[in-house]
Motif scaffolding. Structure first.
Motif, PDB file in Angstrom:
ATOM      1  N   SER A  63      17.066  16.465  25.039  1.00 53.30           N
ATOM      2  CA  SER A  63      17.800  15.928  23.887  1.00 53.30           C
ATOM      3  C   SER A  63      18.924  16.877  23.529  1.00 53.30           C
ATOM      4  O   SER A  63      18.740  18.098  23.567  1.00 53.30           O
ATOM      5  CB  SER A  63      16.850  15.785  22.690  1.00 53.30           C
ATOM      6  N   THR A  64      20.027  16.338  23.153  1.00 55.27           N
ATOM      7  CA  THR A  64      21.259  16.996  22.695  1.00 55.27           C
ATOM      8  C   THR A  64      22.328  16.943  23.780  1.00 55.27           C
ATOM      9  O   THR A  64      22.209  17.578  24.829  1.00 55.27           O
ATOM     10  CB  THR A  64      21.048  18.453  22.208  1.00 55.27           C
TER      11      THR A  64
ATOM     12  N   SER B 234      16.290   8.730  20.048  1.00 51.96           N
ATOM     13  CA  SER B 234      15.680   9.832  19.296  1.00 51.96           C
ATOM     14  C   SER B 234      15.637   9.542  17.807  1.00 51.96           C
ATOM     15  O   SER B 234      16.320   8.656  17.301  1.00 51.96           O
ATOM     16  CB  SER B 234      16.359  11.168  19.601  1.00 51.96           C
TER      17      SER B 234
ATOM     18  N   GLN C  53      16.347  11.713  25.594  1.00 51.36           N
ATOM     19  CA  GLN C  53      16.491  11.157  24.238  1.00 51.36           C
ATOM     20  C   GLN C  53      17.970  11.091  23.903  1.00 51.36           C
ATOM     21  O   GLN C  53      18.704  12.068  24.126  1.00 51.36           O
ATOM     22  CB  GLN C  53      15.773  12.037  23.216  1.00 51.36           C
TER      23      GLN C  53
ATOM     24  N   PHE D 290      16.390  19.803  22.986  1.00 52.28           N
ATOM     25  CA  PHE D 290      16.056  20.596  21.813  1.00 52.28           C
ATOM     26  C   PHE D 290      16.293  19.777  20.564  1.00 52.28           C
ATOM     27  O   PHE D 290      16.997  18.763  20.619  1.00 52.28           O
ATOM     28  CB  PHE D 290      16.973  21.825  21.741  1.00 52.28           C
TER      29      PHE D 290
ATOM     30  N   ILE E 228      23.354  14.238  25.583  1.00 50.65           N
ATOM     31  CA  ILE E 228      23.268  13.262  26.673  1.00 50.65           C
ATOM     32  C   ILE E 228      24.059  12.032  26.233  1.00 50.65           C
ATOM     33  O   ILE E 228      23.649  11.300  25.342  1.00 50.65           O
ATOM     34  CB  ILE E 228      21.792  12.922  26.987  1.00 50.65           C
TER      35      ILE E 228
ATOM     36  N   ILE F 258      28.179  15.723  12.411  1.00 49.86           N
ATOM     37  CA  ILE F 258      26.851  15.080  12.425  1.00 49.86           C
ATOM     38  C   ILE F 258      26.459  14.746  13.864  1.00 49.86           C
ATOM     39  O   ILE F 258      25.308  14.885  14.255  1.00 49.86           O
ATOM     40  CB  ILE F 258      26.876  13.754  11.605  1.00 49.86           C
TER      41      ILE F 258
HETATM   42  C1  FMN Z   1      22.361  10.697  11.559  1.00 51.63           C
HETATM   43  C2  FMN Z   1      21.295  11.478  12.275  1.00 51.63           C
HETATM   44  C3  FMN Z   1      20.009  11.509  11.745  1.00 51.63           C
HETATM   45  C4  FMN Z   1      19.012  12.272  12.394  1.00 51.63           C
HETATM   46  N1  FMN Z   1      17.737  12.286  11.870  1.00 51.63           N
HETATM   47  C5  FMN Z   1      16.763  12.979  12.520  1.00 51.63           C
HETATM   48  C6  FMN Z   1      15.422  12.967  12.059  1.00 51.63           C
HETATM   49  O1  FMN Z   1      15.063  12.346  11.054  1.00 51.63           O
HETATM   50  N2  FMN Z   1      14.497  13.678  12.753  1.00 51.63           N
HETATM   51  C7  FMN Z   1      14.813  14.379  13.887  1.00 51.63           C
HETATM   52  O2  FMN Z   1      13.911  14.982  14.502  1.00 51.63           O
HETATM   53  N3  FMN Z   1      16.070  14.410  14.354  1.00 51.63           N
HETATM   54  C8  FMN Z   1      17.033  13.728  13.706  1.00 51.63           C
HETATM   55  N4  FMN Z   1      18.320  13.735  14.201  1.00 51.63           N
HETATM   56  C9  FMN Z   1      18.621  14.497  15.422  1.00 51.63           C
HETATM   57  C10 FMN Z   1      18.560  13.602  16.664  1.00 51.63           C
HETATM   58  O3  FMN Z   1      17.265  13.050  16.843  1.00 51.63           O
HETATM   59  C11 FMN Z   1      18.940  14.380  17.940  1.00 51.63           C
HETATM   60  O4  FMN Z   1      17.974  15.393  18.158  1.00 51.63           O
HETATM   61  C12 FMN Z   1      20.324  15.027  17.864  1.00 51.63           C
HETATM   62  O5  FMN Z   1      21.277  14.131  17.310  1.00 51.63           O
HETATM   63  C13 FMN Z   1      20.800  15.470  19.251  1.00 51.63           C
HETATM   64  O6  FMN Z   1      20.855  14.387  20.161  1.00 51.63           O
HETATM   65  P1  FMN Z   1      22.248  13.673  20.554  1.00 51.63           P
HETATM   66  O7  FMN Z   1      23.112  14.696  21.179  1.00 51.63           O
HETATM   67  O8  FMN Z   1      21.856  12.550  21.472  1.00 51.63           O
HETATM   68  O9  FMN Z   1      22.819  13.150  19.271  1.00 51.63           O
HETATM   69  C14 FMN Z   1      19.324  12.989  13.577  1.00 51.63           C
HETATM   70  C15 FMN Z   1      20.618  12.925  14.094  1.00 51.63           C
HETATM   71  C16 FMN Z   1      21.601  12.173  13.463  1.00 51.63           C
HETATM   72  C17 FMN Z   1      22.973  12.124  14.075  1.00 51.63           C
END
Ligand code: FMN
Length: 334
Positions: free
Chosen positions: A245-246, A22, A266, A196, A248, A216
């Motif tokens: 997304s979120t 993602s 994602q 999401f 996984i 973060i």
């Molecule tokens: C360091 C960092 C930077 C991120 N930058 C973006 C971004 O530029 N655009 C976006 O849509 N989501 C961004 N996200 C969110 C991720 O794409 C994702 O939606 C969120 O971390 C949840 O997924 P996860 O549980 O796999 O981490 C970022 C997340 C992290 C941790």
């Protein structure tokens, strides 16, 4: 393992497997994207370009106002002096030239100003699709209910008229009826929905009496809310392609989210924590499980445990812990 086929389609794109990295710092350079591809990613969503960055570029004549706070001036100066927009276009071009997996561009926005024209440049640079992350924290007391949903639909239908590549919405979960919104977006020809997005959240340091960033990265517990909504939306709006997304974090999560109806998963936090080789571990778990269950391809089981198939059981809609608290002496299971 040879006769296993993990190919999937999402939003009109063909992916060799359902793992998508993602939008994040993980996908901000072509070198990082190449490593992710080498480690097995099915596709990547590039780091987002922000609406403000596009608008700065559109309005190059914009002058800094002396009344602005110094911090704001620094911030704006940085946006103006760094050519984020052209760098982003170069990133798309480089990724397309040097990688063969689908490259999805990403825009983070919160209004429907004329940044939407910029989507054409993203398409011309060769992006395979455009993901739009609409982030809103509306605190207006005069807010009109339904305005956020209308904004989503307006932005997405404008983009659909602007570009011919697939357009994907990365959604907030803060809506009173997610199913209805996804359904309306699908009727406006939106090609895929990511359930999401995850907003930055604040925290308070009680020693320094100051604000600090909240966590973060996500924790594994975030997964089950994603599972709930993917299962429900997949059952209720089967024509919308879904990316989960979120939360996984494991190969088992990947299998569960596919069973709930996601077309792709994602992942972000887990790759920050474990490194890109972890993509291979998640895929091995999927392969082993498919082999054990006798599945040859993902469509044989994708969505088989979604809301449409388990509606009567109320698994997805249950919100109360009644069962666990009906006996006052019992604790919820660990
Ligand atoms: C360091 C960092 C930077 C991120 N930058 C973006 C971004 O530029 N655009 C976006 O849509 N989501 C961004 N996200 C969110 C991720 O794409 C994702 O939606 C969120 O971390 C949840 O997924 P996860 O549980 O796999 O981490 C970022 C997340 C992290 C941790």
């Amino acid at each position: 393992m040879n006769n296993l086929n993990t190919e999937v389609t999402f939003a009109g794109l063909k992916l060799k497997n359902p793992i998508v990295i993602s939008s994040s710092g993980l996908t901000e350079t072509v070198d990082k994207v190449k490593i992710l591809e080498k480690c097995g990613a099915g596709a990547v969503v590039l780091k987002s370009l922000f609406e403000e960055q596009i608008m700065m570029n559109v309005d190059k004549d914009m002058s800094l106002n002396d009344n602005d706070y110094p911090e704001a001036q620094d911030f704006l100066r940085n946006f103006i002096t760094t050519d984020h927009v052209n760098k982003y276009i170069d990133l798309i071009r480089d990724c397309k030239a040097q990688c063969s997996i689908p490259i999805i561009a990403s825009i983070n926005c919160h209004t429907q100003r004329n940044w939407t024209d910029f989507a054409k440049k993203i398409e011309e640079a060769g992006a395979d699709a455009l993901e739009v992350n609409i982030m809103l924290v509306d605190t207006s007391k005069e807010f009109t209910f339904g305005a956020s949903e209308k904004l989503y639909i307006d932005i997405l239908s404008t983009l659909k008229k602007t570009v011919s590549i697939p357009v994907i919405i990365k959604m907030s979960k803060q809506f009173s009826n997610i199913v209805s919104l996804v359904n309306q977006l699908q009727h406006n020809d939106v090609n895929g929905a990511v359930l999401f997005n995850r907003p930055y959240c604040p925290d308070i340091n009680i020693e320094e009496m100051d604000f600090h960033p909240g966590p973060i990265f996500t924790e594994p517990a975030a997964f089950n809310e994603t599972l709930r909504w993917v299962g429900i939306v997949s059952g209720m709006v089967p024509k919308m392609d879904l990316a989960a997304s979120t939360g996984i974090h494991t190969g088992e999560n990947l299998i569960k989210i596919l069973l709930a109806g996601a077309h792709v998963a994602q992942i972000c936090s887990v790759i920050y924590r474990e490194g890109p080789d972890y993509i291979g571990e998640m895929l091995s778990t999927l392969h082993e499980w498919m082999k054990k269950q006798g599945y040859e391809n993902i469509e044989q089981f994708r969505g088989s445990m979604n809301f449409a198939n388990f509606e009567d059981e109320n698994y997805y809609e249950r919100t109360q812990f009644m069962k666990y608290f009906s006996n006052k002496d019992s604790f919820p299971p660990r």
